[in-house]
Design a protein around this motif. Sequence first.
Motif, short mmCIF file in Angstrom:
data_model
loop_
_atom_site.label_atom_id
_atom_site.label_comp_id
_atom_site.label_asym_id
_atom_site.label_seq_id
_atom_site.Cartn_x
_atom_site.Cartn_y
_atom_site.Cartn_z
N ASP A 26 29.89 -38.18 42.43
CA ASP A 26 30.92 -37.03 42.27
C ASP A 26 32.20 -37.30 42.23
OD1 ASP A 26 31.78 -37.26 44.95
OD2 ASP A 26 29.95 -35.85 45.55
N PRO A 27 33.38 -36.52 41.75
CA PRO A 27 34.81 -37.19 41.69
C PRO A 27 35.35 -37.72 43.30
CG PRO A 27 34.62 -35.18 40.47
CD PRO A 27 33.18 -35.43 41.27
N GLN A 28 34.83 -37.02 44.12
CA GLN A 28 35.31 -37.66 45.54
C GLN A 28 34.70 -39.03 45.93
OE1 GLN A 28 33.76 -34.47 45.09
NE2 GLN A 28 35.66 -32.98 45.26
N THR A 29 33.69 -39.17 45.78
CA THR A 29 33.03 -40.45 45.71
C THR A 29 33.90 -41.51 45.30
OG1 THR A 29 30.85 -39.37 45.95
CG2 THR A 29 31.07 -41.95 45.68
N ILE A 30 34.04 -41.27 43.90
CA ILE A 30 34.88 -42.30 43.17
C ILE A 30 36.40 -42.21 43.63
CG2 ILE A 30 35.72 -42.57 40.76
CD1 ILE A 30 33.38 -41.10 39.56
N ALA B 238 32.04 -50.30 39.39
CA ALA B 238 32.07 -50.34 38.18
C ALA B 238 32.91 -49.08 37.54
CB ALA B 238 30.92 -50.60 37.36
N VAL B 239 32.32 -47.72 37.97
CA VAL B 239 32.93 -46.48 37.82
C VAL B 239 34.40 -46.46 38.32
CG1 VAL B 239 32.95 -44.21 37.93
CG2 VAL B 239 30.88 -45.43 37.34
N ALA B 240 34.66 -46.94 39.45
CA ALA B 240 35.99 -46.99 40.05
C ALA B 240 36.84 -47.72 39.50
CB ALA B 240 36.01 -47.16 41.39
N CYS B 241 36.69 -48.95 39.06
CA CYS B 241 37.61 -49.99 38.40
C CYS B 241 37.71 -49.49 36.96
CB CYS B 241 36.86 -51.39 38.40
SG CYS B 241 36.65 -52.05 39.77
N VAL B 242 36.81 -49.04 36.41
CA VAL B 242 37.18 -48.29 34.87
C VAL B 242 38.21 -47.13 35.12
CG1 VAL B 242 36.07 -47.15 32.91
CG2 VAL B 242 35.03 -49.25 33.75
N SER B 243 37.83 -46.07 35.97
CA SER B 243 38.51 -44.87 36.13
C SER B 243 40.01 -45.29 36.73
CB SER B 243 38.17 -44.32 37.33
OG SER B 243 38.74 -43.17 37.65
N LEU B 244 40.27 -46.43 37.54
CA LEU B 244 41.86 -46.84 37.57
C LEU B 244 42.20 -47.58 36.32
CD1 LEU B 244 41.17 -48.33 40.94
CD2 LEU B 244 42.48 -46.56 40.79
N ALA B 245 41.38 -48.15 35.51
CA ALA B 245 42.08 -49.02 34.34
C ALA B 245 42.43 -47.57 33.31
CB ALA B 245 41.04 -49.76 33.94
N ALA B 246 41.59 -46.81 33.27
CA ALA B 246 41.76 -45.71 32.21
C ALA B 246 43.25 -44.73 32.58
CB ALA B 246 40.30 -44.67 32.20
N TYR C 295 38.74 -55.19 29.98
CA TYR C 295 39.42 -56.17 30.62
C TYR C 295 39.98 -55.95 31.76
CZ TYR C 295 41.51 -60.93 30.40
OH TYR C 295 41.80 -61.97 30.77
N LEU C 296 40.96 -54.90 31.64
CA LEU C 296 41.76 -54.72 32.80
C LEU C 296 40.85 -54.26 34.16
CD1 LEU C 296 44.52 -53.96 33.99
CD2 LEU C 296 44.48 -51.73 33.12
N ALA C 297 39.86 -53.43 33.79
CA ALA C 297 38.96 -52.95 34.84
C ALA C 297 38.34 -54.44 35.44
CB ALA C 297 37.80 -51.82 34.23
N VAL C 298 37.92 -55.34 34.43
CA VAL C 298 37.37 -56.46 35.17
C VAL C 298 38.28 -57.33 36.12
CG1 VAL C 298 36.17 -58.65 34.61
CG2 VAL C 298 35.49 -56.71 33.32
N ASN C 299 39.49 -57.29 35.45
CA ASN C 299 40.55 -57.91 36.39
C ASN C 299 40.73 -57.32 37.77
OD1 ASN C 299 43.69 -57.59 37.29
ND2 ASN C 299 43.56 -59.63 36.49
N TYR C 300 40.65 -55.94 37.90
CA TYR C 300 40.60 -55.20 39.22
C TYR C 300 39.55 -55.51 40.01
CZ TYR C 300 44.13 -51.94 37.03
OH TYR C 300 45.23 -51.46 36.59
#
Length: 324
Positions: free
Chosen positions: A126-130, A97-105, A70-75
């Motif tokens: 890779d992590p740098q892209t994210i 999607a991956v970046a929003c989920v990563s920030l939420a996590a 839910y937080l990731a979708v808000n972002y």
Amino acid sequence: MDFNLENPLTNSHELHFDTTPSLFLIESDHMPSKNYLKTLKEIDFDVSFRREAISSVLRVSCNFDPSLSYLAVNYLDRFLSSQGIPQPKPWVFKLLAVACVSLAAKMKEAEFYVTDIQGDGGFVFDPQTIQKMEVLILGALNWRMRSITPFSFISFFISLFKPKDPPLRQALKARACEIIFKAQNDINLLEFRPSLTAASALLYACHELFPMQFLCFRKAISICSYVNKENLLQCYNAMQETAMDGYKSQFDMVSSSDTPVNVLDRHFSSSESENTNGTVVMISSNGSNKTWPEKGIKRRKISALCNNQTVQFSAFSDATTMLM
């Protein structure tokens, strides 16, 4: 301590009612813009992009608590609202999607590896892209990551109702939270403040579970100085189809195991059928009730690998420029 959607302004999981006025005051800073909603309603392409982006968020976050999704979708919504809808390249969906989920996590201090949020197959970043995508999102959101969501107002509104039985209070909260999860997918509800979404979800849950106390609860919420009655009416009526029996949220569709949402579906199905009796109450602006038939439900080189294809940094730069 991890970020708590129910109490976003403090590090405690206990509700502090002295922060409530601040929540109502700044909640609009954590919403998508009105132009975003207008664009979604007018352009089918934008609606399709949002739907696909949310599906990507849910796929890569399916092993986490639903509140993280839910937080990731808000972002996601707030980012798209600020930067616009990019061209629908498949890898853009996935990277957002991956970046929003990563920030939420990270906000919720969930333990994870990058591979945990890449999903099965498809593009792998890779992590740098994210991290580069995360920086773009953080900038667009002005670093306001402690999102104020409908969950932030649930306990406050329940306190106005003052249900005496703790199990009943928990049942009301659980059902309202389920409705809020589902409502996030409905673009028609994006225009309403989080507090109104929370109040409407609680009213609907009360009507389902405790119909004899509905009018009392409605009055308690309506006389609250923080609530605009006309807007509450509009939000409540807009929410009904989302909340109806048989509606399957995307959380339900992507999950292959029991989640709080699925468990609640089964737990409350009997209560709903007993209490709604095939009708839905719509609140009118003059305080009366209107009863309607219940409707039928409706890297410098950065690589991203997918089917042996490589996305070069130049392509990523083009996309991020477009996102900016």
